[in-house]
Design a protein around this motif. Structure first.
Motif, PDB file in Angstrom:
ATOM      1  N   ILE A   1      47.502  44.124  40.825  1.00  0.00           N
ATOM      2  CA  ILE A   1      46.715  45.122  41.165  1.00  0.00           C
ATOM      3  C   ILE A   1      47.191  45.653  42.549  1.00  0.00           C
ATOM      4  CG2 ILE A   1      44.372  45.615  41.773  1.00  0.00           C
ATOM      5  CD1 ILE A   1      43.546  43.427  39.513  1.00  0.00           C
ATOM      6  N   ARG A   2      47.243  47.215  42.636  1.00  0.00           N
ATOM      7  CA  ARG A   2      47.842  47.665  43.530  1.00  0.00           C
ATOM      8  C   ARG A   2      46.963  48.080  44.571  1.00  0.00           C
ATOM      9  NH1 ARG A   2      52.802  50.425  40.595  1.00  0.00           N
ATOM     10  NH2 ARG A   2      51.780  49.246  38.683  1.00  0.00           N
ATOM     11  N   ARG A   3      45.615  48.550  44.008  1.00  0.00           N
ATOM     12  CA  ARG A   3      44.662  49.594  44.937  1.00  0.00           C
ATOM     13  C   ARG A   3      43.275  48.686  44.821  1.00  0.00           C
ATOM     14  NH1 ARG A   3      44.672  55.695  43.645  1.00  0.00           N
ATOM     15  NH2 ARG A   3      44.235  54.765  41.493  1.00  0.00           N
ATOM     16  N   ASP A   4      42.580  48.707  45.900  1.00  0.00           N
ATOM     17  CA  ASP A   4      41.327  48.371  45.842  1.00  0.00           C
ATOM     18  C   ASP A   4      40.940  46.671  45.334  1.00  0.00           C
ATOM     19  OD1 ASP A   4      40.475  50.744  46.468  1.00  0.00           O
ATOM     20  OD2 ASP A   4      40.359  51.456  44.427  1.00  0.00           O
ATOM     21  N   LEU A   5      42.059  45.922  46.059  1.00  0.00           N
ATOM     22  CA  LEU A   5      42.050  44.533  45.515  1.00  0.00           C
ATOM     23  C   LEU A   5      40.784  43.957  45.848  1.00  0.00           C
ATOM     24  CD1 LEU A   5      43.847  42.404  44.495  1.00  0.00           C
ATOM     25  CD2 LEU A   5      44.556  41.807  46.690  1.00  0.00           C
ATOM     26  N   ALA A   6      40.068  44.084  47.109  1.00  0.00           N
ATOM     27  CA  ALA A   6      39.068  43.193  47.522  1.00  0.00           C
ATOM     28  C   ALA A   6      37.852  43.642  46.502  1.00  0.00           C
ATOM     29  CB  ALA A   6      38.523  43.873  48.984  1.00  0.00           C
ATOM     30  N   GLU A   7      37.818  44.843  46.136  1.00  0.00           N
ATOM     31  CA  GLU A   7      36.695  45.386  45.180  1.00  0.00           C
ATOM     32  C   GLU A   7      36.902  44.862  43.813  1.00  0.00           C
ATOM     33  OE1 GLU A   7      38.172  47.259  47.341  1.00  0.00           O
ATOM     34  OE2 GLU A   7      36.723  48.472  48.478  1.00  0.00           O
ATOM     35  N   ASN A   8      38.344  44.792  43.213  1.00  0.00           N
ATOM     36  CA  ASN A   8      38.496  44.035  42.020  1.00  0.00           C
ATOM     37  C   ASN A   8      38.278  42.608  42.242  1.00  0.00           C
ATOM     38  OD1 ASN A   8      40.050  45.769  39.874  1.00  0.00           O
ATOM     39  ND2 ASN A   8      40.563  46.545  41.921  1.00  0.00           N
ATOM     40  N   ILE A   9      38.374  41.926  43.279  1.00  0.00           N
ATOM     41  CA  ILE A   9      38.209  40.437  43.261  1.00  0.00           C
ATOM     42  C   ILE A   9      36.466  40.409  43.198  1.00  0.00           C
ATOM     43  CG2 ILE A   9      38.105  38.477  44.906  1.00  0.00           C
ATOM     44  CD1 ILE A   9      40.783  38.950  44.154  1.00  0.00           C
ATOM     45  N   ILE A  10      35.898  41.357  43.821  1.00  0.00           N
ATOM     46  CA  ILE A  10      34.257  41.096  43.557  1.00  0.00           C
ATOM     47  C   ILE A  10      34.056  41.249  42.104  1.00  0.00           C
ATOM     48  CG2 ILE A  10      32.147  42.369  44.122  1.00  0.00           C
ATOM     49  CD1 ILE A  10      33.322  43.196  46.751  1.00  0.00           C
ATOM     50  N   ALA A  11      34.521  42.306  41.348  1.00  0.00           N
ATOM     51  CA  ALA A  11      34.329  42.567  39.996  1.00  0.00           C
ATOM     52  C   ALA A  11      34.678  41.183  39.172  1.00  0.00           C
ATOM     53  CB  ALA A  11      35.285  43.783  39.588  1.00  0.00           C
ATOM     54  N   PHE A  12      35.846  40.707  39.544  1.00  0.00           N
ATOM     55  CA  PHE A  12      36.383  39.369  38.827  1.00  0.00           C
ATOM     56  C   PHE A  12      35.158  38.397  39.141  1.00  0.00           C
ATOM     57  CE2 PHE A  12      38.386  35.277  39.237  1.00  0.00           C
ATOM     58  CZ  PHE A  12      39.114  35.098  38.092  1.00  0.00           C
ATOM     59  N   SER A  13      34.708  38.246  40.038  1.00  0.00           N
ATOM     60  CA  SER A  13      33.998  36.992  40.673  1.00  0.00           C
ATOM     61  C   SER A  13      32.558  37.344  39.929  1.00  0.00           C
ATOM     62  CB  SER A  13      33.618  37.027  41.918  1.00  0.00           C
ATOM     63  OG  SER A  13      34.724  37.024  42.792  1.00  0.00           O
ATOM     64  N   GLU A  14      32.265  38.711  39.437  1.00  0.00           N
ATOM     65  CA  GLU A  14      30.858  38.670  38.876  1.00  0.00           C
ATOM     66  C   GLU A  14      31.198  38.462  37.258  1.00  0.00           C
ATOM     67  OE1 GLU A  14      28.146  39.012  40.073  1.00  0.00           O
ATOM     68  OE2 GLU A  14      27.020  39.799  38.331  1.00  0.00           O
ATOM     69  N   GLY A  15      32.381  38.889  36.818  1.00  0.00           N
ATOM     70  CA  GLY A  15      32.484  38.251  35.499  1.00  0.00           C
ATOM     71  C   GLY A  15      32.461  36.868  35.405  1.00  0.00           C
ATOM     72  N   TYR A  16      33.120  36.309  36.496  1.00  0.00           N
ATOM     73  CA  TYR A  16      33.407  34.843  36.430  1.00  0.00           C
ATOM     74  C   TYR A  16      31.925  34.324  36.258  1.00  0.00           C
ATOM     75  CZ  TYR A  16      35.469  30.285  37.803  1.00  0.00           C
ATOM     76  OH  TYR A  16      36.052  29.108  37.671  1.00  0.00           O
ATOM     77  N   ARG A  17      31.210  34.562  37.377  1.00  0.00           N
ATOM     78  CA  ARG A  17      29.752  34.257  37.484  1.00  0.00           C
ATOM     79  C   ARG A  17      29.053  34.395  35.991  1.00  0.00           C
ATOM     80  NH1 ARG A  17      24.569  35.419  37.964  1.00  0.00           N
ATOM     81  NH2 ARG A  17      25.062  37.703  38.185  1.00  0.00           N
ATOM     82  N   LEU A  18      29.129  35.329  35.265  1.00  0.00           N
ATOM     83  CA  LEU A  18      28.463  35.822  33.981  1.00  0.00           C
ATOM     84  C   LEU A  18      28.575  34.922  32.885  1.00  0.00           C
ATOM     85  CD1 LEU A  18      28.199  39.634  34.119  1.00  0.00           C
ATOM     86  CD2 LEU A  18      26.237  38.270  34.510  1.00  0.00           C
ATOM     87  N   ALA A  19      30.020  34.478  32.820  1.00  0.00           N
ATOM     88  CA  ALA A  19      30.512  33.645  31.923  1.00  0.00           C
ATOM     89  C   ALA A  19      30.526  32.096  32.159  1.00  0.00           C
ATOM     90  CB  ALA A  19      32.016  34.156  31.541  1.00  0.00           C
ATOM     91  N   SER A  20      30.103  31.868  33.482  1.00  0.00           N
ATOM     92  CA  SER A  20      30.459  30.342  33.751  1.00  0.00           C
ATOM     93  C   SER A  20      29.258  29.684  33.008  1.00  0.00           C
ATOM     94  CB  SER A  20      30.415  30.084  35.343  1.00  0.00           C
ATOM     95  OG  SER A  20      31.196  30.889  35.972  1.00  0.00           O
ATOM     96  N   PRO A  21      29.519  28.497  32.547  1.00  0.00           N
ATOM     97  CA  PRO A  21      28.602  27.423  31.989  1.00  0.00           C
ATOM     98  C   PRO A  21      27.365  27.541  32.871  1.00  0.00           C
ATOM     99  CG  PRO A  21      30.780  26.437  31.829  1.00  0.00           C
ATOM    100  CD  PRO A  21      30.818  27.779  32.737  1.00  0.00           C
ATOM    101  N   GLN A  22      26.115  27.573  32.199  1.00  0.00           N
ATOM    102  CA  GLN A  22      25.043  27.308  33.351  1.00  0.00           C
ATOM    103  C   GLN A  22      24.896  25.783  33.566  1.00  0.00           C
ATOM    104  OE1 GLN A  22      23.299  30.082  34.432  1.00  0.00           O
ATOM    105  NE2 GLN A  22      24.618  31.085  33.064  1.00  0.00           N
ATOM    106  N   PRO A  23      24.610  25.538  35.014  1.00  0.00           N
ATOM    107  CA  PRO A  23      24.368  24.345  35.492  1.00  0.00           C
ATOM    108  C   PRO A  23      23.234  23.508  35.020  1.00  0.00           C
ATOM    109  CG  PRO A  23      23.976  25.877  37.233  1.00  0.00           C
ATOM    110  CD  PRO A  23      24.290  26.621  35.834  1.00  0.00           C
TER     111      PRO A  23
END
Lengths: 195, 614
Positions: free
Chosen positions: A173-195
């Protein structure tokens, strides 16, 4: 052996998503094969990518052989079900891109109930992600593909560490890496198995 | 940012087969690379375009595959290493110089990369270019993975230089477009200059020279066969305990074969050929003698099978050989693990659970590729249909505009290959009464459309050529062509004028139109069709994807449908096609995010219901 079948529409960033998965696996020291069918894909046609992590030579995933179907578009989710079985987790963006055939041939775009019914009858689990909204909230509306990769990572099915995915994002990813990491993290959170 | 140059010696990284070919060549003292773009080979040229200057090699996008081959021949005959890459059908265009270059041979290593396309994912046929290796007498390498692409390119240059013969490296879509781990070495490119030492008795193929050189070629091929017999790329892979059952395979088919044999739990020896022309006769005969049943698994034509059967017959061997000549393996389309499993199960009489192919539900709306929002071709086709009322014959050509074959335009009636529209239009016009229109893109016109136009002028054929000039080679990824204003690989490149070429060919009636002006385009088509000689319209408007990229989306006039003015006539979807316009449940709408702001739909709407957004 983990087989990920990525599908969507030309222009949604599916090849980049598959490269992130592939680089993450390579960084983790695993053998991986990616394939893509595009050709004229940037003209809005269906796009299919495969990521096979493990000791295998064939790049194509056999019918009913996917561990994960990662779909960027609802209609394409239905088209991908040939690769799914009762062992498959289907992760789908709820985005709809209505193809011209719906307008010109008066075909019907499937309803959410159609999609849910068919996926639930075929697969082990169905996870829906409102990727365009998550992407917009993260500040980069074009980052739906990264949200979906985050969701894939969040399920843990690939066996790859979050850190490998984040390093792989830096490579692709060449542009807006920080924002993309936020987008990735939110996707990650939504799919993570609930504790 | 190019991972091709960044990769440290000894490191492993994920590379596409096409990228691995470039890295391998850059480590093999390459000096000159040329190409004409075509899927699935395009990324070879595109990667060279990105790294050539930094790596210190010469690279060009040539006018067509023949010219690309000839430029590479000039460099290789001088003694430098050269590579030319193209899609499989490109080799047909390049075959004339290639066939005789095999006679002169080469001083510097010369590698032709052909990317074949089993199943025609993005091609007009699925010809098997291994036949060119047999036909012309070329040593042939067939990699099965990106790592092998890298390894075999390096070997191919060595073999070429050792034999003094041009070599072919043949990939397929599932090799060229697969990404896999590749462990790389040190970059080492060749010199930029080398003086050509005159040797007409070798390089000027008058009949006396050609006759002598043919014998040299045959002699070199027998040396090549020894090399193939000793090649580390031709090896036996044992599955299970091996035994008296064997498989001979190559390229992508080898991948499916090995996975299938493992999956079936077979005990079998697999002779995998990577250096496959000339076939390694000693190795094959040894394999035939030590196995009772040998199955040949190869995609497309029975190239290996014919040779294996002929070897077995020559030596009077009783080994049972199975393949596609007896129907055990299919002869059309690409393979996969399931197809190979079925064939092997029959040949080895092995009990396998029959896997049925999964059929998609028929009622799912299809999603074929379509012309983009704002595509100038779409506007051109709309205007042509309006001018002709669809009462015309359309000779089409290779490019995005081939998509005009689909409704609502249906502006393609005959298409065979690159540049064919102008020639076929001549024949159509000679024997038909309907008006004939040839559609050809700017890059394709330069590639091979010009001789057709010269012929039409000279013979007095009467038809219209529409040069759809979007200023780029769009379908393969926006590579430059001789008419481009900018060539990223050659800052001093001169833009060749299409008008100048057309006039130079002797065309009397020429008009340049902006396809976004549909009435002017419609009128031009009507007028052109009244001419009594060949006429040319250049429909010039930059590719919408480039326009969008360069203007960064700032200067567009988004449109919307005024629902009160809309009479639900659906003209905007039945006579015109735009991905931004949808018509669902009698409601026509424009997706503002997709709208390219071309304004053509506003000209299409008979009720002026499509308006500029405020």
């Amino acid at each position: 052996m983990v087989d990920v079948y990525l599908v969507g529409v030309g222009g949604q960033g599916i090849i980049t998503a598959s490269k992130i998965v592939g680089d993450a696996a390579t960084l983790a020291g695993k053998k991986v094969l990616l394939s893509e069918t595009h050709g004229m894909a940037q003209r809005g046609g269906s796009v299919v990518c495969t990521a096979r992590i493990g000791d295998v030579r064939s790049p194509l995933i056999p019918d009913h052989g996917a561990d994960v179907v990662l779909s960027f578009e609802l209609l394409e989710t239905l088209r991908a079900l040939c690769k799914a079985s009762k062992n498959t987790v289907v992760i789908s963006s709820t985005e709809r891109i209505v193809p011209l055939s719906v307008s010109t041939q008066k075909l019907r775009y499937p309803t959410m109930e159609d999609v849910e019914g068919k996926v639930m009858r075929t697969a082990k689990a169905f996870m829906q992600i409102d990727a365009p909204r998550v992407a917009a909230d993260s500040g980069v509306p074009m980052s739906s593909n990264v949200v979906m990769v985050g969701a894939l990572a969040g399920t843990g099915i690939t066996g790859l560490d979050r850190a490998h995915f984040e390093s792989a994002m830096k490579m692709n990813i060449r542009r807006d890496l920080a924002e993309n990491i936020i987008a990735f993290s939110e996707g990650y959170r939504l799919a993570s198995p609930q504790p | 940012m190019s991972r091709i140059l960044e990769a440290e010696p000894g490191s492993t990284m994920l590379l596409m087969g096409n990228e691995a070919i470039v890295r391998g060549a850059l480590e093999a003292r390459l000096s000159v690379a040329t190409t004409y773009p075509g899927t699935p080979a395009s990324e070879i040229g595109d990667t060279f375009a990105k790294v050539a200057e930094q790596a210190g090699i010469y690279f060009e996008y040539s006018t067509n595959e023949k010219v690309a081959t000839e430029v590479a021949i000039g460099a290789a005959a001088s003694g430098l290493r050269a590579m030319v890459s193209m899609k499989h059908v490109g080799v047909n265009v390049a075959s004339d110089p290639l066939m005789t270059f095999a006679y002169t041979g080469t001083r510097g290593g010369f590698v032709l990369v052909t990317a074949d396309d089993p199943s025609c994912h993005s091609s007009q046929n699925e010809q098997d270019n291994r036949f060119y290796a047999l036909f012309g007498g070329f040593p042939l390498f067939e990699p099965a993975s990106p790592q092998e692409c890298y390894d075999m390119v390096k070997k191919a240059f060595e073999v070429s230089e050792e034999l003094g013969q041009p070599v072919i490296l043949r990939t397929t879509t599932r090799v060229a477009h697969v990404r896999g781990p590749v462990t790389v070495g040190e970059i080492s490119v060749g010199p930029k200059k080398k003086e050509f030492v005159k040797e007409p008795a070798r390089f000027v193929t008058v009949p006396a020279v050609a006759r002598a050189r043919h014998l040299v070629l045959l002699e070199q091929l027998s040396k090549a066969e020894q090399m193939a017999d000793e090649s580390e790329f031709n090896t036996v892979i044992r599955i299970g305990d091996g035994g008296r059952q064997g498989i001979v395979t190559s390229s992508a088919a080898a991948n499916y074969t090995i996975d299938a044999a493992k999956g079936m739990g077979l005990h079998v020896d697999v002779l995998k050929l990577g250096f496959s022309n000339p076939v390694p006769s000693k190795k094959l005969l040894d394999f035939l003698r030590t196995h009772d049943i040998v199955v040949i698994v190869e995609e497309l034509e029975p190239v290996l099978e014919m040779q294996v059967r002929s070897l077995a017959q020559r030596e009077g061997l009783g080994t049972k050989v199975f393949g596609k000549m007896d129907g055990y393996m299919p002869r059309a389309y690409e393979f996969d693990q399931a197809i190979v499993t079925r064939g092997l199960a029959r040949a080895f009489s092995s009990d396998q659970k029959e896997t049925t192919r999964c059929e998609l539900p028929q009622d799912l709306p299809t999603r074929p590729p379509v012309l983009c929002a704002g595509c100038p071709h779409s506007a051109t086709y709309y205007a042509v249909n309006k001018a002709t009322n669809k009462k015309a014959l359309f000779a089409s050509d290779i490019g995005c505009y081939t998509l005009g074959v689909a409704p609502p335009y249906s502006t393609a009636d005959l298409l065979v290959c690159m540049g064919s529209s102008v020639g076929t239009a001549g024949g159509l016009a000679k024997v038909n009464d309907l008006p004939v229109i040839a559609f050809i893109g700017d890059s394709t016109f330069f590639h091979s459309g010009i001789p057709g136009l010269v012929n039409a002028v000279h013979q007095g054929h009467r038809f219209l050529v529409m040069i759809l000039d979007n200023r780029t080679t769009a379908m393969t990824g926006h590579q430059p062509h001789p008419g481009s204003a900018r060539d990223p690989c050659n800052p001093g490149a001169i833009s060749v004028s299409i008008e100048g070429v057309v006039k130079g060919c002797g065309v009397k009636w020429l008009k340049v139109v902006d396809p976004y002006d549909t009435s002017a385009t419609t009128e031009a088509v009507k007028e052109a069709l009244t001419q009594d000689s060949v006429s040319v319209i250049i429909a010039r408007r930059e590719c919408a994807l480039i326009a969008k990229r360069d203007e960064k989306g700032a200067i567009v006039k988004k449109h919307y449908i005024d629902q009160e003015a809309c009479k639900k006539c659906r003209t905007c979807v039945t006579k015109f096609q735009c991905p931004a316009i949808s018509s669902i449940d009698k409601l026509q709408t424009i997706d503002e995010a997709l709208c390219a702001g071309c304004g053509v739909c506003a000209q299409v709407c008979p009720y002026k219901a499509i308006k500029e957004a405020p």
